[in-house]
Design a protein around this motif. Structure first.
Motif, PDB file in Angstrom:
ATOM      1  N   ASP A 174       0.836  -1.199   0.000  1.00 21.76           N
ATOM      2  CA  ASP A 174       0.000   0.000   0.000  1.00 21.76           C
ATOM      3  C   ASP A 174       0.874   1.254   0.000  1.00 21.76           C
ATOM      4  O   ASP A 174       0.883   2.029   0.955  1.00 21.76           O
ATOM      5  CB  ASP A 174      -0.943  -0.002   1.210  1.00 21.76           C
ATOM      6  CG  ASP A 174      -2.130  -0.915   1.008  1.00 21.76           C
ATOM      7  OD1 ASP A 174      -2.533  -1.120  -0.155  1.00 21.76           O
ATOM      8  OD2 ASP A 174      -2.669  -1.415   2.005  1.00 21.76           O
ATOM      9  N   THR A 175       1.630   1.413  -1.053  1.00 25.03           N
ATOM     10  CA  THR A 175       2.501   2.576  -1.226  1.00 25.03           C
ATOM     11  C   THR A 175       2.472   2.979  -2.699  1.00 25.03           C
ATOM     12  O   THR A 175       2.010   2.204  -3.544  1.00 25.03           O
ATOM     13  CB  THR A 175       3.967   2.256  -0.853  1.00 25.03           C
ATOM     14  OG1 THR A 175       4.460   1.257  -1.752  1.00 25.03           O
ATOM     15  CG2 THR A 175       4.102   1.774   0.573  1.00 25.03           C
ATOM     16  N   PRO A 176       2.968   4.155  -3.035  1.00 23.52           N
ATOM     17  CA  PRO A 176       3.084   4.501  -4.465  1.00 23.52           C
ATOM     18  C   PRO A 176       4.017   3.526  -5.182  1.00 23.52           C
ATOM     19  O   PRO A 176       4.933   2.962  -4.583  1.00 23.52           O
ATOM     20  CB  PRO A 176       3.684   5.913  -4.445  1.00 23.52           C
ATOM     21  CG  PRO A 176       3.323   6.456  -3.096  1.00 23.52           C
ATOM     22  CD  PRO A 176       3.325   5.277  -2.167  1.00 23.52           C
ATOM     23  N   VAL A 177       3.775   3.330  -6.461  1.00 23.34           N
ATOM     24  CA  VAL A 177       4.594   2.407  -7.258  1.00 23.34           C
ATOM     25  C   VAL A 177       5.987   2.988  -7.452  1.00 23.34           C
ATOM     26  O   VAL A 177       6.133   4.109  -7.934  1.00 23.34           O
ATOM     27  CB  VAL A 177       3.950   2.151  -8.635  1.00 23.34           C
ATOM     28  CG1 VAL A 177       4.803   1.212  -9.466  1.00 23.34           C
ATOM     29  CG2 VAL A 177       2.544   1.608  -8.472  1.00 23.34           C
ATOM     30  N   PRO A 178       7.036   2.253  -7.072  1.00 25.91           N
ATOM     31  CA  PRO A 178       8.401   2.749  -7.254  1.00 25.91           C
ATOM     32  C   PRO A 178       8.859   2.583  -8.708  1.00 25.91           C
ATOM     33  O   PRO A 178       8.336   1.753  -9.446  1.00 25.91           O
ATOM     34  CB  PRO A 178       9.223   1.863  -6.323  1.00 25.91           C
ATOM     35  CG  PRO A 178       8.455   0.598  -6.236  1.00 25.91           C
ATOM     36  CD  PRO A 178       7.008   0.974  -6.367  1.00 25.91           C
ATOM     37  N   TYR A 179       9.845   3.364  -9.102  1.00 22.18           N
ATOM     38  CA  TYR A 179      10.382   3.281 -10.459  1.00 22.18           C
ATOM     39  C   TYR A 179      11.672   2.477 -10.542  1.00 22.18           C
ATOM     40  O   TYR A 179      11.998   1.935 -11.576  1.00 22.18           O
ATOM     41  CB  TYR A 179      10.629   4.690 -11.019  1.00 22.18           C
ATOM     42  CG  TYR A 179       9.349   5.432 -11.256  1.00 22.18           C
ATOM     43  CD1 TYR A 179       8.539   5.113 -12.337  1.00 22.18           C
ATOM     44  CD2 TYR A 179       8.924   6.434 -10.406  1.00 22.18           C
ATOM     45  CE1 TYR A 179       7.356   5.779 -12.570  1.00 22.18           C
ATOM     46  CE2 TYR A 179       7.742   7.105 -10.622  1.00 22.18           C
ATOM     47  CZ  TYR A 179       6.957   6.776 -11.717  1.00 22.18           C
ATOM     48  OH  TYR A 179       5.783   7.447 -11.926  1.00 22.18           O
ATOM     49  N   ALA A 180      12.405   2.391  -9.463  1.00 24.56           N
ATOM     50  CA  ALA A 180      13.664   1.644  -9.467  1.00 24.56           C
ATOM     51  C   ALA A 180      13.381   0.143  -9.529  1.00 24.56           C
ATOM     52  O   ALA A 180      12.543  -0.362  -8.771  1.00 24.56           O
ATOM     53  CB  ALA A 180      14.470   1.971  -8.217  1.00 24.56           C
ATOM     54  N   THR A 228      14.904  -2.469  -8.407  1.00 26.40           N
ATOM     55  CA  THR A 228      15.077  -3.192  -7.137  1.00 26.40           C
ATOM     56  C   THR A 228      13.918  -2.936  -6.192  1.00 26.40           C
ATOM     57  O   THR A 228      13.481  -3.836  -5.481  1.00 26.40           O
ATOM     58  CB  THR A 228      16.395  -2.797  -6.454  1.00 26.40           C
ATOM     59  OG1 THR A 228      16.442  -1.379  -6.308  1.00 26.40           O
ATOM     60  CG2 THR A 228      17.592  -3.267  -7.248  1.00 26.40           C
ATOM     61  N   LEU A 229      13.417  -1.710  -6.181  1.00 26.40           N
ATOM     62  CA  LEU A 229      12.266  -1.407  -5.335  1.00 26.40           C
ATOM     63  C   LEU A 229      10.994  -2.017  -5.896  1.00 26.40           C
ATOM     64  O   LEU A 229      10.106  -2.434  -5.155  1.00 26.40           O
ATOM     65  CB  LEU A 229      12.101   0.108  -5.186  1.00 26.40           C
ATOM     66  CG  LEU A 229      13.202   0.823  -4.415  1.00 26.40           C
ATOM     67  CD1 LEU A 229      12.964   2.326  -4.431  1.00 26.40           C
ATOM     68  CD2 LEU A 229      13.283   0.309  -2.992  1.00 26.40           C
ATOM     69  N   GLU A 230      10.894  -2.083  -7.216  1.00 27.89           N
ATOM     70  CA  GLU A 230       9.731  -2.696  -7.848  1.00 27.89           C
ATOM     71  C   GLU A 230       9.643  -4.172  -7.476  1.00 27.89           C
ATOM     72  O   GLU A 230       8.561  -4.690  -7.217  1.00 27.89           O
ATOM     73  CB  GLU A 230       9.818  -2.527  -9.360  1.00 27.89           C
ATOM     74  CG  GLU A 230       8.532  -2.841 -10.067  1.00 27.89           C
ATOM     75  CD  GLU A 230       8.616  -2.502 -11.538  1.00 27.89           C
ATOM     76  OE1 GLU A 230       8.875  -3.439 -12.334  1.00 27.89           O
ATOM     77  OE2 GLU A 230       8.416  -1.331 -11.894  1.00 27.89           O
ATOM     78  N   GLU A 231      10.757  -4.856  -7.440  1.00 30.19           N
ATOM     79  CA  GLU A 231      10.785  -6.269  -7.042  1.00 30.19           C
ATOM     80  C   GLU A 231      10.280  -6.431  -5.610  1.00 30.19           C
ATOM     81  O   GLU A 231       9.560  -7.377  -5.299  1.00 30.19           O
ATOM     82  CB  GLU A 231      12.204  -6.837  -7.167  1.00 30.19           C
ATOM     83  CG  GLU A 231      12.358  -8.256  -6.699  1.00 30.19           C
ATOM     84  CD  GLU A 231      11.610  -9.287  -7.537  1.00 30.19           C
ATOM     85  OE1 GLU A 231      11.341 -10.377  -6.999  1.00 30.19           O
ATOM     86  OE2 GLU A 231      11.285  -9.005  -8.700  1.00 30.19           O
ATOM     87  N   TYR A 232      10.638  -5.509  -4.737  1.00 26.55           N
ATOM     88  CA  TYR A 232      10.162  -5.536  -3.347  1.00 26.55           C
ATOM     89  C   TYR A 232       8.673  -5.225  -3.267  1.00 26.55           C
ATOM     90  O   TYR A 232       7.946  -5.798  -2.469  1.00 26.55           O
ATOM     91  CB  TYR A 232      10.973  -4.532  -2.511  1.00 26.55           C
ATOM     92  CG  TYR A 232      10.554  -4.478  -1.070  1.00 26.55           C
ATOM     93  CD1 TYR A 232      10.919  -5.487  -0.187  1.00 26.55           C
ATOM     94  CD2 TYR A 232       9.787  -3.427  -0.587  1.00 26.55           C
ATOM     95  CE1 TYR A 232      10.534  -5.455   1.148  1.00 26.55           C
ATOM     96  CE2 TYR A 232       9.392  -3.383   0.735  1.00 26.55           C
ATOM     97  CZ  TYR A 232       9.764  -4.396   1.599  1.00 26.55           C
ATOM     98  OH  TYR A 232       9.365  -4.352   2.899  1.00 26.55           O
ATOM     99  N   PHE A 233       8.207  -4.320  -4.117  1.00 28.95           N
ATOM    100  CA  PHE A 233       6.831  -3.826  -4.108  1.00 28.95           C
ATOM    101  C   PHE A 233       5.835  -4.860  -4.641  1.00 28.95           C
ATOM    102  O   PHE A 233       4.763  -5.045  -4.075  1.00 28.95           O
ATOM    103  CB  PHE A 233       6.778  -2.547  -4.961  1.00 28.95           C
ATOM    104  CG  PHE A 233       5.406  -1.996  -5.200  1.00 28.95           C
ATOM    105  CD1 PHE A 233       4.754  -1.246  -4.230  1.00 28.95           C
ATOM    106  CD2 PHE A 233       4.761  -2.202  -6.412  1.00 28.95           C
ATOM    107  CE1 PHE A 233       3.497  -0.719  -4.457  1.00 28.95           C
ATOM    108  CE2 PHE A 233       3.500  -1.676  -6.652  1.00 28.95           C
ATOM    109  CZ  PHE A 233       2.872  -0.935  -5.673  1.00 28.95           C
ATOM    110  N   LEU A 234       6.179  -5.534  -5.728  1.00 28.92           N
ATOM    111  CA  LEU A 234       5.244  -6.432  -6.415  1.00 28.92           C
ATOM    112  C   LEU A 234       5.223  -7.830  -5.807  1.00 28.92           C
ATOM    113  O   LEU A 234       6.198  -8.265  -5.196  1.00 28.92           O
ATOM    114  CB  LEU A 234       5.637  -6.550  -7.886  1.00 28.92           C
ATOM    115  CG  LEU A 234       5.464  -5.313  -8.731  1.00 28.92           C
ATOM    116  CD1 LEU A 234       6.103  -5.516 -10.106  1.00 28.92           C
ATOM    117  CD2 LEU A 234       3.987  -4.963  -8.883  1.00 28.92           C
TER     118      LEU A 234
END
Length: 94
Positions: free
Chosen positions: A64-70, A72-78
């Motif tokens: 529940d956060t804004p979608v990251p562009y990096a 490495t962060l996208e892998e953590y987010f999804l």
């Protein structure tokens, strides 16, 4: 596993038949947890198949956060295979 082709119309019959067959419900989607389709699938599954469930409804979603562009962060987010495996393993204990 069910791969829904559309969300509107939502194939409730297929989902409910799967819950009845497996006695489990694990919903995975890339949207955020709050306000996502997983909550709706969980709601009607619990309402119509509560007696068939052997464990809690579980969701693997994005944070529940804004979608990251990096990347490495996208892998953590999804959601990813590791997160899905962990949730499925926990659900299987019931």
């Amino acid at each position: 596993m069910i791969d829904l082709r559309t969300l509107l119309p939502l194939d409730e019959e297929t989902i409910l038949n799967s819950v009845k067959k497996t006695n489990k419900c694990l919903v995975v989607h890339e949207d955020t947890k709050t306000g996502g389709i997983a909550g709706e699938i969980g709601r009607f599954s619990a309402r119509k198949r509560f007696g068939d469930l052997d464990g809690p409804l579980m969701r693997v979603t994005s944070l529940d956060t804004p979608v990251p562009y990096a990347p490495t962060l996208e892998e953590y987010f999804l959601p990813n295979a590791k997160k899905i495996f962990t949730a499925a393993k926990e659900l299987a204990r019931y």
